[in-house]
Design an enzyme around this catalytic site. Structure first.
Site, PDB file in Angstrom:
ATOM      1  N   TYR A 182     -94.721  -3.659  18.550  1.00 51.43           N
ATOM      2  CA  TYR A 182     -94.537  -2.754  19.688  1.00 51.43           C
ATOM      3  C   TYR A 182     -93.654  -3.407  20.732  1.00 51.43           C
ATOM      4  O   TYR A 182     -93.589  -2.959  21.860  1.00 51.43           O
ATOM      5  CB  TYR A 182     -95.862  -2.358  20.341  1.00 51.43           C
ATOM      6  CG  TYR A 182     -96.495  -1.134  19.735  1.00 51.43           C
ATOM      7  CD1 TYR A 182     -96.010   0.123  20.028  1.00 51.43           C
ATOM      8  CD2 TYR A 182     -97.571  -1.239  18.884  1.00 51.43           C
ATOM      9  CE1 TYR A 182     -96.588   1.250  19.489  1.00 51.43           C
ATOM     10  CE2 TYR A 182     -98.156  -0.117  18.338  1.00 51.43           C
ATOM     11  CZ  TYR A 182     -97.658   1.125  18.639  1.00 51.43           C
ATOM     12  OH  TYR A 182     -98.225   2.237  18.099  1.00 51.43           O
ATOM     13  N   TRP A 183     -93.038  -4.504  20.389  1.00 45.19           N
ATOM     14  CA  TRP A 183     -92.084  -5.187  21.247  1.00 45.19           C
ATOM     15  C   TRP A 183     -92.729  -5.661  22.548  1.00 45.19           C
ATOM     16  O   TRP A 183     -92.076  -5.748  23.580  1.00 45.19           O
ATOM     17  CB  TRP A 183     -90.873  -4.285  21.498  1.00 45.19           C
ATOM     18  CG  TRP A 183     -90.364  -3.760  20.205  1.00 45.19           C
ATOM     19  CD1 TRP A 183     -89.575  -4.425  19.315  1.00 45.19           C
ATOM     20  CD2 TRP A 183     -90.663  -2.501  19.609  1.00 45.19           C
ATOM     21  NE1 TRP A 183     -89.357  -3.655  18.197  1.00 45.19           N
ATOM     22  CE2 TRP A 183     -90.019  -2.459  18.352  1.00 45.19           C
ATOM     23  CE3 TRP A 183     -91.412  -1.397  19.996  1.00 45.19           C
ATOM     24  CZ2 TRP A 183     -90.086  -1.374  17.497  1.00 45.19           C
ATOM     25  CZ3 TRP A 183     -91.478  -0.313  19.136  1.00 45.19           C
ATOM     26  CH2 TRP A 183     -90.819  -0.310  17.909  1.00 45.19           C
ATOM     27  N   HIS A 184     -93.994  -5.961  22.516  1.00 46.01           N
ATOM     28  CA  HIS A 184     -94.731  -6.433  23.687  1.00 46.01           C
ATOM     29  C   HIS A 184     -95.212  -7.863  23.476  1.00 46.01           C
ATOM     30  O   HIS A 184     -96.356  -8.188  23.751  1.00 46.01           O
ATOM     31  CB  HIS A 184     -95.934  -5.524  23.984  1.00 46.01           C
ATOM     32  CG  HIS A 184     -95.549  -4.147  24.382  1.00 46.01           C
ATOM     33  ND1 HIS A 184     -96.465  -3.153  24.543  1.00 46.01           N
ATOM     34  CD2 HIS A 184     -94.350  -3.578  24.663  1.00 46.01           C
ATOM     35  CE1 HIS A 184     -95.857  -2.033  24.890  1.00 46.01           C
ATOM     36  NE2 HIS A 184     -94.570  -2.274  24.965  1.00 46.01           N
ATOM     37  N   GLN A 185     -94.344  -8.716  22.977  1.00 43.69           N
ATOM     38  CA  GLN A 185     -94.735 -10.095  22.777  1.00 43.69           C
ATOM     39  C   GLN A 185     -95.212 -10.675  24.089  1.00 43.69           C
ATOM     40  O   GLN A 185     -94.578 -10.501  25.121  1.00 43.69           O
ATOM     41  CB  GLN A 185     -93.568 -10.921  22.204  1.00 43.69           C
ATOM     42  CG  GLN A 185     -93.222 -10.566  20.783  1.00 43.69           C
ATOM     43  CD  GLN A 185     -92.286  -9.382  20.643  1.00 43.69           C
ATOM     44  OE1 GLN A 185     -92.084  -8.607  21.555  1.00 43.69           O
ATOM     45  NE2 GLN A 185     -91.715  -9.227  19.467  1.00 43.69           N
ATOM     46  N   SER A 186     -96.320 -11.349  24.023  1.00 42.40           N
ATOM     47  CA  SER A 186     -96.920 -11.884  25.236  1.00 42.40           C
ATOM     48  C   SER A 186     -97.944 -12.954  24.877  1.00 42.40           C
ATOM     49  O   SER A 186     -98.235 -13.170  23.703  1.00 42.40           O
ATOM     50  CB  SER A 186     -97.589 -10.761  26.036  1.00 42.40           C
ATOM     51  OG  SER A 186     -98.564 -10.117  25.260  1.00 42.40           O
TER      52      SER A 186
END
Length: 178
Positions: free
Chosen positions: A112-116
């Site tokens: 979901y392209w929310h690397q964190s």
């Protein structure tokens, strides 16, 4: 669960070989709070040495169960009468036995392209930054992005990143008397 719908097919590279229609729509069925944890490590001492990323996606059994439940849910949703005039049929994953569906889920998993959460803020041994966003053991360096979050947020990470950036501005101004 974290769902997103787009008006075009979005297969993973691994699942594209299963046959993707040229037109369609995708229901992403994601995990809002995955338990699986990956690793990012250094491949060498130089700044240009590529990092080694081991995502370990769906390595926690609870995440795999959640992913399979998400797939079941969006399949059921897509088969509702209200979609009859829009949907010709399901393309992926299609009819699969339990083991094949598990493999499909593993291969379909995206971020979901929310690397964190790779340089978390805190006080324990795994923490990288303190409450003022300063990197432990490196004077003059702060981190102000999604990596400092101890846990991924339930929604898009953009708003929390704005707050983190604003906090960084406050801390930097305070430390320099600005």
């Amino acid at each position: 669960m974290f769902h997103c719908q787009v008006e075009f097919p979005v297969p993973s590279a691994e699942n594209a070989s299963l046959g993707v229609p040229s037109h369609g729509w995708t229901m992403f069925a994601g995990l809002a709070h995955p338990e699986s944890r990956g690793r990012v490590t250094l491949s060498g001492p130089r700044v240009n040495d590529a990092p080694i990323v081991q995502p370990n996606t769906l390595s926690d059994p609870a995440d795999l169960r959640g992913a399979l439940e998400n797939i079941r849910f969006v399949r059921e949703l897509g088969a509702q009468a209200s979609f009859k005039g829009l949907v010709k049929g399901e393309s992926l994953p299609g009819k699969l036995d339990a083991k094949s569906l598990e493999n499909y889920a593993r291969n379909a998993a995206v971020t979901y392209w929310h690397q964190s959460c790779t340089a978390k803020m805190g006080r324990d041994a795994m923490s990288v930054v303190d409450g003022k966003l300063r990197v432990y053991g490196v004077e003059g360096l702060r981190i102000a992005d999604a990596s400092i979050m101890p846990h991924v947020t339930s929604g898009n990470t953009m708003a929390p990143c704005v707050v983190i950036g604003e906090r960084a501005v406050e801390e930097i101004r305070a430390s320099h008397g600005i």
